[in-house]
Design an enzyme around this catalytic site. Structure first.
Site, PDB file in Angstrom:
ATOM      1  CG  HIS A 137     -18.868  -6.690  82.829  1.00 25.65           C
ATOM      2  ND1 HIS A 137     -18.101  -5.737  81.963  1.00 25.65           N
ATOM      3  CD2 HIS A 137     -18.850  -6.118  83.929  1.00 25.65           C
ATOM      4  CE1 HIS A 137     -18.200  -4.535  82.820  1.00 25.65           C
ATOM      5  NE2 HIS A 137     -18.355  -4.862  84.081  1.00 25.65           N
ATOM      6  CB  CYS A 179     -17.383  -7.176  76.069  1.00 27.43           C
ATOM      7  SG  CYS A 179     -17.244  -5.454  76.125  1.00 27.43           S
TER       8      CYS A 179
END
Length: 296
Positions: A137, A179
């Site tokens: 992430h 991301c």
């Protein structure tokens, strides 16, 4: 589109999306989903061409892979289902390119720092390059360990020229599937160093950062097929190794992700989205991966 993605798309996102995902997909759900997260070579030899990295080393180098799938509850992050597909593809691809592979799964921030610090302290004098694949992430400028996040620059600083002398003048390649924010790309319709030449070089030289998405945007991952970026990266590396220079290959990765993928999601507003990788290069020469050896 010539790539068929199955099931649903979602993102390697921050808490906002993690909350939405927990509402939309109950814990223990077994369904798969998509998640966010020829030019001929120079006739000159690599050793004699000042615009081409030397490759006549005993080893092309080490590839460090950090694959973070499960995160501490305190982070608010959902499990990155499908990342193991990315890791397996990266292992296969970089092994075939000749790299010595080091795979590490579910590492805390401190453990990630230790891994990268240790890798930078290795003797790379017999290696042509160094590669690192980070699967996790993230948000703009940061990447997550299992227990929290850290600035990416604090993880890559160990390889700067003043810290890692045996990689000075050699490519240091970072491929980052994560991301970089919470924006969605709606898309738009369109018609079809050598010691002999210099005693001093910048400490930031010879780095390449290949991000899966542009600054500020989600990055998509499929639990069945892996992330869009890693699918395209590994395919293009294998297809054009030894034929095209690395930045040419990365342009083809950009094209593949941009044109051949589009999200499909059960979450309102998350379908029909696009993605474009972002390549940041401080390389000072052309870098060619070795050609595939003919099978006997």
């Amino acid at each position: 589109m010539d790539v068929t993605q199955s099931d649903e798309d979602t993102v390697d996102a921050l808490k906002l999306f993690s909350k939405k995902r927990s509402d939309a997909e109950p814990a223990g759900s077994s369904k798969t989903a998509e998640e966010v997260d020829s030019v001929p070579r120079s006739s000159k030899t690599a050793g004699s061409d000042p615009y081409r990295y030397k490759m006549d080393y005993p080893c092309i180098g080490t590839c460090l892979i950090i694959n973070n799938k499960n995160f501490h509850r305190s982070t608010g992050m959902s499990a990155r289902n499908g990342t193991d597909v990315d890791a397996a593809t990266a292992i296969k691809t970089f092994s075939e390119l000749g790299y010595k592979i080091s795979v590490n799964t579910d590492r805390t921030v401190e453990e990630m720092k230790q891994l990268l610090s240790s890798a930078s302290k290795m003797d790379h004098s017999k290696s042509a390059s160094f590669a690192c694949v980070l699967l996790s992430h993230g948000d703009e400028g940061v990447i997550y360990g299992t227990d929290g996040f850290e600035k990416l620059e604090k993880l890559t600083k160990y390889f700067k020229g003043d810290c890692c002398k045996s990689l000075v003048g050699k490519p240091k390649l970072f491929f980052i599937q994560a991301c970089r924010g919470a924006e969605l790309d709606n898309g738009i319709e369109a018609d079809s160093v050598d010691a002999q030449t210099s005693e001093r070089i910048p400490v930031e030289a010879d780095f390449l950062y290949a991000y899966s998405t542009a600054p500020g945007y989600y990055s998509w991952r499929n639990t069945t097929n892996g992330s869009w970026f890693m699918q395209a990266l590994c395919e293009m590396l294998m297809r054009f190794r030894g034929e095209l220079e690395l930045m040419q290959i990365m342009t083809r990765v950009n094209r593949k992700v941009a044109l051949h993928f589009e999200s499909s999601s059960n979450l309102p507003g998350f379908s029909g989205k696009k993605q474009i990788p972002c390549i940041v290069s401080m390389l000072t020469k052309d870098f060619y991966f070795p050609e595939k050896k003919p099978s006997h």
